[in-house]
Design a protein around this motif. Structure first.
Motif, PDB file in Angstrom:
ATOM      1  N   PRO A  88       2.684  33.443 -20.704  1.00  0.00           N
ATOM      2  CA  PRO A  88       2.412  34.610 -22.009  1.00  0.00           C
ATOM      3  C   PRO A  88       2.136  34.117 -23.144  1.00  0.00           C
ATOM      4  N   VAL A  89       1.447  32.907 -23.333  1.00  0.00           N
ATOM      5  CA  VAL A  89       0.694  33.171 -24.391  1.00  0.00           C
ATOM      6  C   VAL A  89      -0.497  32.260 -24.573  1.00  0.00           C
ATOM      7  N   ALA A  90      -1.409  32.411 -23.248  1.00  0.00           N
ATOM      8  CA  ALA A  90      -2.409  32.101 -23.147  1.00  0.00           C
ATOM      9  C   ALA A  90      -3.346  33.367 -23.553  1.00  0.00           C
ATOM     10  N   HIS A  91      -4.527  32.025 -24.142  1.00  0.00           N
ATOM     11  CA  HIS A  91      -5.287  32.657 -24.962  1.00  0.00           C
ATOM     12  C   HIS A  91      -6.820  32.562 -24.195  1.00  0.00           C
ATOM     13  N   SER A  92      -7.373  33.338 -24.116  1.00  0.00           N
ATOM     14  CA  SER A  92      -8.836  33.800 -22.988  1.00  0.00           C
ATOM     15  C   SER A  92      -9.935  34.444 -23.643  1.00  0.00           C
ATOM     16  N   TYR A  93     -10.696  33.997 -24.202  1.00  0.00           N
ATOM     17  CA  TYR A  93     -11.552  34.642 -25.002  1.00  0.00           C
ATOM     18  C   TYR A  93     -13.601  34.675 -24.983  1.00  0.00           C
ATOM     19  N   THR A  94     -14.048  35.667 -24.961  1.00  0.00           N
ATOM     20  CA  THR A  94     -15.426  34.934 -25.307  1.00  0.00           C
ATOM     21  C   THR A  94     -15.591  36.229 -26.661  1.00  0.00           C
ATOM     22  N   ALA A  95     -16.517  35.634 -27.646  1.00  0.00           N
ATOM     23  CA  ALA A  95     -17.045  35.767 -28.972  1.00  0.00           C
ATOM     24  C   ALA A  95     -18.406  35.462 -29.436  1.00  0.00           C
ATOM     25  N   ARG A 144      -5.086  38.292 -30.135  1.00  0.00           N
ATOM     26  CA  ARG A 144      -4.933  39.366 -29.436  1.00  0.00           C
ATOM     27  C   ARG A 144      -5.484  40.806 -29.860  1.00  0.00           C
ATOM     28  N   GLY A 145      -5.451  41.211 -31.059  1.00  0.00           N
ATOM     29  CA  GLY A 145      -5.618  41.595 -32.429  1.00  0.00           C
ATOM     30  C   GLY A 145      -6.851  42.146 -32.513  1.00  0.00           C
ATOM     31  N   ASP A 146      -7.493  40.175 -32.283  1.00  0.00           N
ATOM     32  CA  ASP A 146      -8.526  40.358 -33.584  1.00  0.00           C
ATOM     33  C   ASP A 146      -9.553  41.307 -32.785  1.00  0.00           C
ATOM     34  N   THR A 147     -10.041  42.252 -33.811  1.00  0.00           N
ATOM     35  CA  THR A 147     -11.412  42.672 -32.726  1.00  0.00           C
ATOM     36  C   THR A 147     -12.875  41.991 -32.241  1.00  0.00           C
ATOM     37  N   ARG A 148     -12.754  40.562 -33.151  1.00  0.00           N
ATOM     38  CA  ARG A 148     -13.932  39.982 -32.665  1.00  0.00           C
ATOM     39  C   ARG A 148     -13.764  38.903 -31.653  1.00  0.00           C
ATOM     40  N   PHE A 149     -12.526  38.917 -30.623  1.00  0.00           N
ATOM     41  CA  PHE A 149     -12.684  38.223 -29.429  1.00  0.00           C
ATOM     42  C   PHE A 149     -12.449  39.060 -28.888  1.00  0.00           C
ATOM     43  N   THR A 150     -12.684  38.878 -27.235  1.00  0.00           N
ATOM     44  CA  THR A 150     -13.053  40.337 -26.778  1.00  0.00           C
ATOM     45  C   THR A 150     -12.422  39.485 -25.121  1.00  0.00           C
ATOM     46  N   TRP A 151     -11.117  39.974 -24.476  1.00  0.00           N
ATOM     47  CA  TRP A 151     -10.229  39.534 -23.560  1.00  0.00           C
ATOM     48  C   TRP A 151     -10.857  39.054 -22.526  1.00  0.00           C
ATOM     49  N   SER A 152     -10.949  37.717 -21.443  1.00  0.00           N
ATOM     50  CA  SER A 152     -12.356  37.416 -20.748  1.00  0.00           C
ATOM     51  C   SER A 152     -11.044  37.020 -19.572  1.00  0.00           C
ATOM     52  N   VAL A 153     -11.305  37.655 -18.412  1.00  0.00           N
ATOM     53  CA  VAL A 153     -10.109  37.438 -17.660  1.00  0.00           C
ATOM     54  C   VAL A 153     -10.022  36.739 -16.872  1.00  0.00           C
ATOM     55  N   SER A 154      -9.796  35.851 -16.095  1.00  0.00           N
ATOM     56  CA  SER A 154     -10.379  34.672 -14.662  1.00  0.00           C
ATOM     57  C   SER A 154     -10.317  35.718 -13.558  1.00  0.00           C
ATOM     58  N   GLU A 197       8.550  31.186 -30.163  1.00  0.00           N
ATOM     59  CA  GLU A 197       7.800  30.859 -31.212  1.00  0.00           C
ATOM     60  C   GLU A 197       6.270  31.069 -31.543  1.00  0.00           C
ATOM     61  N   GLU A 198       5.678  31.022 -30.344  1.00  0.00           N
ATOM     62  CA  GLU A 198       4.330  31.067 -30.850  1.00  0.00           C
ATOM     63  C   GLU A 198       4.111  32.673 -30.174  1.00  0.00           C
ATOM     64  N   ASP A 199       4.822  33.403 -30.823  1.00  0.00           N
ATOM     65  CA  ASP A 199       4.411  34.827 -30.950  1.00  0.00           C
ATOM     66  C   ASP A 199       3.145  35.751 -31.470  1.00  0.00           C
ATOM     67  N   ALA A 200       3.640  35.713 -32.693  1.00  0.00           N
ATOM     68  CA  ALA A 200       3.191  35.983 -33.644  1.00  0.00           C
ATOM     69  C   ALA A 200       1.309  35.363 -33.608  1.00  0.00           C
ATOM     70  N   ASP A 201       1.120  34.851 -33.751  1.00  0.00           N
ATOM     71  CA  ASP A 201      -0.113  33.829 -33.686  1.00  0.00           C
ATOM     72  C   ASP A 201      -0.675  34.291 -32.249  1.00  0.00           C
ATOM     73  N   PHE A 202      -0.313  34.413 -31.140  1.00  0.00           N
ATOM     74  CA  PHE A 202      -0.906  34.959 -29.759  1.00  0.00           C
ATOM     75  C   PHE A 202      -1.262  36.409 -30.573  1.00  0.00           C
ATOM     76  N   LEU A 203      -0.419  36.900 -31.012  1.00  0.00           N
ATOM     77  CA  LEU A 203      -0.627  39.029 -31.157  1.00  0.00           C
ATOM     78  C   LEU A 203      -1.634  38.724 -32.009  1.00  0.00           C
ATOM     79  N   ALA A 204      -1.743  37.915 -33.146  1.00  0.00           N
ATOM     80  CA  ALA A 204      -2.416  37.992 -34.233  1.00  0.00           C
ATOM     81  C   ALA A 204      -4.330  38.034 -33.116  1.00  0.00           C
TER      82      ALA A 204
END
Length: 278
Positions: free
Chosen positions: A181-188, A160-170, A151-158
């Motif tokens: 599978p739906v963790a958010h981790s970003y800088t912006a 994840r695909g937003d170019t204003r955000f950069t994935w940040s790996v621990s 149920e969280e897939d669509a919001d997670f992928l939206a």
């Protein structure tokens, strides 16, 4: 446009590197906006779980600072019907780039709905982490995976695909294992536009999570002891194995950081708890 090399560098940059590049940025305004979001969301949780009471171990920590004022924070923890441990906190230096702000809700074992984690920070770019912590092994319990995470897939992928955000790996191996599978981790960028995007993302996640709680069936009594044991291990490791603790130790020393961590994850509550029986 970033090259593949630049994107990879940004995704794996450490918090220490971010701070070294911009160590003295005043993030007071961003702190007020982001911690305001967490406070508003905590009010929604409070409304759903009436009867939450302040844990004695956090009394007196509504605001604290070092003698020099270089590091400060606020820490409040709660417990009550349906919620084993709720932590609402911030720590850092609003005049020197670094802040960590948290709302974490660890449910009791009457349900197996995922736990809620929301983290905002500044480095001094905005950092955002959010997860729905599984109460089961989603690699083999596909029914649990389908029940909550699909149920969280669509919001997670939206996001994840937003170019204003950069994935940040621990850089902490355990913290990567911690992620669902739906963790958010970003800088912006630290802008009002990004703040409002994150307000919407966090609010949607909390509203969905609260609906799951409302719809949840009770966990049978015979399953609750094992669930509690797992919950407590995940809660302990999620705090104590976080490499971000090293930043606080630079300002506060290891002993003070361990003292505050013990309150944040409810160490005394875990140590004194008895197996759930119903």
């Amino acid at each position: 446009m970033r090259s593949m090399t630049d994107t990879t560098t940004a995704a794996t940059k450490t918090i220490h590197q971010y701070l070294a590049e911009n160590p003295d940025v005043d993030v007071t305004e961003t702190h007020a906006a982001l911690f305001g979001i967490l406070t508003d969301l905590k009010a929604r949780v409070d409304a759903r779980f009436p009867g939450l009471v302040r844990q004695e171990v956090s009394v007196g920590l509504d605001y604290w600072s070092t003698e020099s004022g270089d590091f400060e924070g606020s820490l409040a923890t709660y417990t009550g019907p349906g919620v084993e441990h709720l932590a609402h906190s911030w720590v850092g230096n609003r005049k020197a780039s670094i802040l960590d702000m948290n709302l974490q809700v660890w449910l009791d074992q009457s349900v197996d709905v995922p736990h809620l984690v929301l983290v905002f920070g500044t480095v001094p770019e905005i950092f955002f982490y959010s997860d729905l912590v599984p109460r089961a092994d989603v690699m083999v319990d596909v029914d649990y995976l389908s029940k909550y995470y699909v149920e969280e897939d669509a919001d997670f992928l939206a996001l994840r695909g937003d170019t204003r955000f950069t994935w940040s790996v621990s850089h902490g191996t355990y913290m990567r294992a911690f992620n669902s599978p739906v963790a958010h981790s970003y800088t912006a960028a630290r802008t009002s536009e990004i703040v409002e995007v994150l307000r919407a993302v966090a609010t949607a996640r909390v509203e969905r999570w609260l609906r799951w709680v409302d719809e949840a069936a009770e966990v049978p009594a015979e399953r609750r002891t094992a669930l509690r044991v797992r919950d407590h291990l995940v809660r302990t490791y999620g705090y104590t194995l976080d490499p971000m603790n090293a930043i606080s130790e630079r300002f506060l020393g290891a002993a003070r950081v361990q003292q505050l961590l013990a309150v944040r994850y409810g160490k005394s509550q875990i140590e004194s708890s008895t197996p759930a029986t119903g």
